[in-house]
Design a protein around this motif. Structure first.
Motif, PDB file in Angstrom:
ATOM      1  N   GLU A 151     -48.964 -70.944 -58.334  1.00  0.00           N
ATOM      2  CA  GLU A 151     -49.557 -71.013 -59.689  1.00  0.00           C
ATOM      3  C   GLU A 151     -49.573 -69.607 -60.312  1.00  0.00           C
ATOM      4  OE1 GLU A 151     -53.854 -72.499 -60.965  1.00  0.00           O
ATOM      5  OE2 GLU A 151     -53.179 -73.516 -59.164  1.00  0.00           O
ATOM      6  N   PHE A 152     -50.013 -68.632 -59.531  1.00  0.00           N
ATOM      7  CA  PHE A 152     -50.048 -67.240 -60.025  1.00  0.00           C
ATOM      8  C   PHE A 152     -48.640 -66.751 -60.361  1.00  0.00           C
ATOM      9  CE2 PHE A 152     -54.243 -66.477 -57.670  1.00  0.00           C
ATOM     10  CZ  PHE A 152     -54.981 -66.485 -58.839  1.00  0.00           C
ATOM     11  N   LYS A 153     -47.675 -67.169 -59.567  1.00  0.00           N
ATOM     12  CA  LYS A 153     -46.303 -66.710 -59.813  1.00  0.00           C
ATOM     13  C   LYS A 153     -45.780 -67.274 -61.136  1.00  0.00           C
ATOM     14  CE  LYS A 153     -41.903 -65.754 -57.712  1.00  0.00           C
ATOM     15  NZ  LYS A 153     -41.160 -65.565 -56.489  1.00  0.00           N
ATOM     16  N   GLN A 154     -46.099 -68.528 -61.394  1.00  0.00           N
ATOM     17  CA  GLN A 154     -45.659 -69.136 -62.666  1.00  0.00           C
ATOM     18  C   GLN A 154     -46.318 -68.451 -63.855  1.00  0.00           C
ATOM     19  OE1 GLN A 154     -45.888 -73.365 -62.925  1.00  0.00           O
ATOM     20  NE2 GLN A 154     -44.805 -73.650 -61.003  1.00  0.00           N
ATOM     21  N   GLU A 155     -47.620 -68.154 -63.719  1.00  0.00           N
ATOM     22  CA  GLU A 155     -48.327 -67.465 -64.802  1.00  0.00           C
ATOM     23  C   GLU A 155     -47.692 -66.098 -65.062  1.00  0.00           C
ATOM     24  OE1 GLU A 155     -52.533 -67.143 -64.043  1.00  0.00           O
ATOM     25  OE2 GLU A 155     -52.701 -69.292 -63.698  1.00  0.00           O
ATOM     26  N   TRP A 156     -47.360 -65.432 -63.972  1.00  0.00           N
ATOM     27  CA  TRP A 156     -46.748 -64.094 -64.061  1.00  0.00           C
ATOM     28  C   TRP A 156     -45.409 -64.177 -64.802  1.00  0.00           C
ATOM     29  CZ3 TRP A 156     -47.714 -59.077 -63.463  1.00  0.00           C
ATOM     30  CH2 TRP A 156     -46.669 -58.190 -63.185  1.00  0.00           C
ATOM     31  N   TRP A 196     -52.088 -65.240 -68.800  1.00  0.00           N
ATOM     32  CA  TRP A 196     -53.154 -64.568 -68.048  1.00  0.00           C
ATOM     33  C   TRP A 196     -54.363 -65.486 -67.911  1.00  0.00           C
ATOM     34  CZ3 TRP A 196     -51.344 -60.739 -65.438  1.00  0.00           C
ATOM     35  CH2 TRP A 196     -50.223 -60.058 -65.930  1.00  0.00           C
ATOM     36  N   ASP A 197     -54.086 -66.737 -67.487  1.00  0.00           N
ATOM     37  CA  ASP A 197     -55.145 -67.739 -67.402  1.00  0.00           C
ATOM     38  C   ASP A 197     -56.301 -67.311 -66.483  1.00  0.00           C
ATOM     39  OD1 ASP A 197     -53.160 -68.969 -68.771  1.00  0.00           O
ATOM     40  OD2 ASP A 197     -52.911 -70.665 -67.417  1.00  0.00           O
ATOM     41  N   HIS A 198     -55.995 -66.498 -65.483  1.00  0.00           N
ATOM     42  CA  HIS A 198     -57.036 -66.127 -64.505  1.00  0.00           C
ATOM     43  C   HIS A 198     -57.388 -64.642 -64.560  1.00  0.00           C
ATOM     44  CE1 HIS A 198     -55.458 -69.964 -62.806  1.00  0.00           C
ATOM     45  NE2 HIS A 198     -56.751 -70.163 -62.703  1.00  0.00           N
ATOM     46  N   TYR A 199     -57.259 -64.051 -65.765  1.00  0.00           N
ATOM     47  CA  TYR A 199     -57.495 -62.604 -65.895  1.00  0.00           C
ATOM     48  C   TYR A 199     -58.927 -62.210 -65.525  1.00  0.00           C
ATOM     49  CZ  TYR A 199     -60.093 -63.465 -70.173  1.00  0.00           C
ATOM     50  OH  TYR A 199     -61.040 -63.909 -71.050  1.00  0.00           O
ATOM     51  N   ASP A 200     -59.867 -63.192 -65.609  1.00  0.00           N
ATOM     52  CA  ASP A 200     -61.273 -62.855 -65.312  1.00  0.00           C
ATOM     53  C   ASP A 200     -61.779 -63.531 -64.033  1.00  0.00           C
ATOM     54  OD1 ASP A 200     -61.293 -65.431 -66.186  1.00  0.00           O
ATOM     55  OD2 ASP A 200     -63.005 -65.204 -67.530  1.00  0.00           O
ATOM     56  N   ALA A 201     -60.849 -63.995 -63.183  1.00  0.00           N
ATOM     57  CA  ALA A 201     -61.280 -64.713 -61.966  1.00  0.00           C
ATOM     58  C   ALA A 201     -62.176 -63.843 -61.082  1.00  0.00           C
ATOM     59  CB  ALA A 201     -60.067 -65.192 -61.176  1.00  0.00           C
ATOM     60  N   GLU A 205     -55.190 -74.911 -44.902  1.00  0.00           N
ATOM     61  CA  GLU A 205     -55.714 -73.735 -45.623  1.00  0.00           C
ATOM     62  C   GLU A 205     -54.565 -72.854 -46.115  1.00  0.00           C
ATOM     63  OE1 GLU A 205     -60.047 -73.206 -43.374  1.00  0.00           O
ATOM     64  OE2 GLU A 205     -58.283 -72.229 -42.521  1.00  0.00           O
ATOM     65  N   LEU A 206     -53.560 -72.694 -45.270  1.00  0.00           N
ATOM     66  CA  LEU A 206     -52.404 -71.875 -45.679  1.00  0.00           C
ATOM     67  C   LEU A 206     -51.678 -72.543 -46.844  1.00  0.00           C
ATOM     68  CD1 LEU A 206     -51.003 -70.876 -42.148  1.00  0.00           C
ATOM     69  CD2 LEU A 206     -52.291 -69.424 -43.716  1.00  0.00           C
ATOM     70  N   GLU A 207     -51.504 -73.858 -46.751  1.00  0.00           N
ATOM     71  CA  GLU A 207     -50.784 -74.569 -47.824  1.00  0.00           C
ATOM     72  C   GLU A 207     -51.543 -74.503 -49.150  1.00  0.00           C
ATOM     73  OE1 GLU A 207     -50.147 -78.332 -45.928  1.00  0.00           O
ATOM     74  OE2 GLU A 207     -48.071 -77.812 -45.404  1.00  0.00           O
ATOM     75  N   SER A 208     -52.863 -74.682 -49.105  1.00  0.00           N
ATOM     76  CA  SER A 208     -53.669 -74.602 -50.347  1.00  0.00           C
ATOM     77  C   SER A 208     -53.518 -73.232 -50.983  1.00  0.00           C
ATOM     78  CB  SER A 208     -55.158 -74.800 -50.053  1.00  0.00           C
ATOM     79  OG  SER A 208     -55.382 -76.059 -49.552  1.00  0.00           O
ATOM     80  N   THR A 209     -53.510 -72.204 -50.146  1.00  0.00           N
ATOM     81  CA  THR A 209     -53.404 -70.838 -50.659  1.00  0.00           C
ATOM     82  C   THR A 209     -52.018 -70.596 -51.247  1.00  0.00           C
ATOM     83  OG1 THR A 209     -54.961 -70.201 -48.950  1.00  0.00           O
ATOM     84  CG2 THR A 209     -53.800 -68.410 -50.045  1.00  0.00           C
ATOM     85  N   LEU A 210     -50.999 -71.136 -50.588  1.00  0.00           N
ATOM     86  CA  LEU A 210     -49.631 -70.972 -51.117  1.00  0.00           C
ATOM     87  C   LEU A 210     -49.477 -71.712 -52.447  1.00  0.00           C
ATOM     88  CD1 LEU A 210     -47.602 -71.331 -47.776  1.00  0.00           C
ATOM     89  CD2 LEU A 210     -48.028 -69.216 -49.063  1.00  0.00           C
ATOM     90  N   ASP A 211     -50.182 -72.839 -52.595  1.00  0.00           N
ATOM     91  CA  ASP A 211     -50.146 -73.555 -53.888  1.00  0.00           C
ATOM     92  C   ASP A 211     -50.727 -72.673 -54.992  1.00  0.00           C
ATOM     93  OD1 ASP A 211     -49.069 -75.750 -52.621  1.00  0.00           O
ATOM     94  OD2 ASP A 211     -50.956 -76.877 -52.530  1.00  0.00           O
ATOM     95  N   ALA A 236     -49.104 -63.972 -53.332  1.00  0.00           N
ATOM     96  CA  ALA A 236     -49.794 -64.526 -52.156  1.00  0.00           C
ATOM     97  C   ALA A 236     -51.156 -63.843 -51.967  1.00  0.00           C
ATOM     98  CB  ALA A 236     -48.930 -64.352 -50.912  1.00  0.00           C
ATOM     99  N   GLN A 237     -51.198 -62.535 -52.166  1.00  0.00           N
ATOM    100  CA  GLN A 237     -52.465 -61.813 -51.984  1.00  0.00           C
ATOM    101  C   GLN A 237     -53.469 -62.182 -53.074  1.00  0.00           C
ATOM    102  OE1 GLN A 237     -49.942 -58.381 -49.792  1.00  0.00           O
ATOM    103  NE2 GLN A 237     -50.960 -57.794 -51.675  1.00  0.00           N
ATOM    104  N   LYS A 238     -52.974 -62.401 -54.295  1.00  0.00           N
ATOM    105  CA  LYS A 238     -53.890 -62.862 -55.351  1.00  0.00           C
ATOM    106  C   LYS A 238     -54.472 -64.223 -54.960  1.00  0.00           C
ATOM    107  CE  LYS A 238     -52.558 -62.272 -59.763  1.00  0.00           C
ATOM    108  NZ  LYS A 238     -51.597 -62.156 -60.901  1.00  0.00           N
ATOM    109  N   GLY A 239     -53.633 -65.074 -54.348  1.00  0.00           N
ATOM    110  CA  GLY A 239     -54.117 -66.380 -53.901  1.00  0.00           C
ATOM    111  C   GLY A 239     -55.236 -66.235 -52.878  1.00  0.00           C
TER     112      GLY A 239
END
Ligand code: CP
Length: 338
Positions: free
Chosen positions: A30-35, A40-45, A20-26, A324-327
């Motif tokens: 992803e969010f870090k790369q977008e940033w 803003w691929d997940h602007y409406d998540a 679970e931790l690893e999936s969240t870090l993945d 990490a918190q966005k994840g």
């Protein structure tokens, strides 16, 4: 593969599996790369979703990274202090989170230190009361026992810098500071998180500032399960020897409430030499990284040269709080696309 984490609380990383931790870090990566790419691929998540954030204590990183993070996912932060709620009129923590759960989708709380008179683990008990009442995910933004979101950011930072966590030599060490303020929540969460991920963990501290034995037992048993080493030493140089990662920071004993602040301070004042300077850093591997969750007592816990030097990753750690918190929010609040 993504694990289904919808509805899951984060009070301590110990209640999450390695997978679970690893999936969240993945997802955090992803969010870090977008940033970085200003995508803003997940602007409406999390559009239409609210996160209630209750602060018994001040914060720079935690508050602003959660607030920015929920906004970047399309959700809305409600920021509160206890005096703005009917807690003052005797309404319980349990009833408060039950009611706020009817209005939103996540509830986050920070309660530690002087706010709970150093009566360890009173802060954790308060977080658990909110958890008991809540029908939405509860996030522990730091209590006197745990700081799971700092550890999530730290795991992300080490993976990023060292390309692995398993088999790395990770040292969390006490460092001196003149004030009796900082709880043991970061070292507790660090030894839990890094042992769970298979690092060889060394815990270094002077006699008298031991961590909670229950947490140390849990970390030892994580290490046993993962085939990693877990060692406790009472000498900072020995702790730094051959480390890939050094994480020296101040903490006060969980016994401070019983001892009183003056007696606690006397123990710390005998250990002013527990400081990360360049000479101390030379005990670690040449390519070791230096970590600190901040804020730090510069000139006591570590020298300015180390904190701002080439081995320091303190600003990456601070940035990774956001990702990490966005994840965690996207996965546990049932974000669109997750
Ligand atoms: N590291 C950390 O939790 O910082 P804040 O106290 O500023 O939130």
């Amino acid at each position: 593969m993504k694990t289904d984490l919808r509805g899951k609380d984060m009070v301590t990383v110990q209640e999450w599996t390695k997978e679970e931790l690893e999936s969240t870090l993945d997802v955090a990566d992803e969010f870090k790369q977008e940033w970085a790419k200003e995508r803003w691929d997940h602007y409406d998540a999390l559009t239409g979703r609210s996160l209630f954030m209750l602060f018994y204590n001040t914060s720079t990183r935690t508050r602003n990274s959660f607030e920015a993070g929920i906004n970047q996912l399309g959700g809305y932060p409600h920021i509160m202090t206890p005096d703005q709620l009917q807690l003052e009129h005797g309404e319980s923590a349990r009833a408060t989170s039950k009611i706020l759960s009817r209005y939103g989708h996540g509830f986050a709380v920070r309660v530690l230190g002087a706010a709970v008179d150093f009566e360890y683990p009173k802060g954790t008990e308060i977080v658990r009361e909110y958890q008991d009442g809540s029908d939405v995910p509860i996030y522990n933004m730091q209590c006197d026992k745990y700081h799971p979101f700092q550890t999530m950011a730290d795991l992300q930072t080490v993976r990023e810098k060292k390309k692995q966590i398993e088999d790395l030599n990770f040292t969390i060490s006490y460092a001196y500071a003149p004030e009796v303020r900082r709880p043991a929540s970061v070292p507790h969460s660090s030894i839990l998180g890094f042992s769970k991920m298979g690092a060889n963990v060394t815990l270094a501290h002077p006699e008298g500032v031991e961590l909670d034995p229950e947490i140390v037992d849990q970390a030892e048993s994580n290490s046993k399960k993962m085939g990693g080493d877990f060692d406790i030493v009472h000498d900072m140089e020995e702790g730094f020897k051959d480390a890939d990662v050094v994480y020296p920071k101040h903490w006060v004993s969980t016994k401070v409430g019983e001892r009183g602040v003056e007696e606690e301070k006397e123990i710390h004042d005998q250990n002013t030499h527990w400081m990360a300077d360049e000479e101390m850093m030379s005990n670690a591997k040449d390519n070791a990284i230096y970590m600190h969750p901040l804020p730090a007592k510069r000139g006591y816990e570590a020298t300015e040269e180390v904190m701002e030097g080439p081995q320091s990753v303190i600003y990456d750690q601070a940035e990774n709080r956001l990702h990490a918190q966005k994840g965690v929010m996207a996965l546990t609040m049932g974000g669109r696309g997750f």
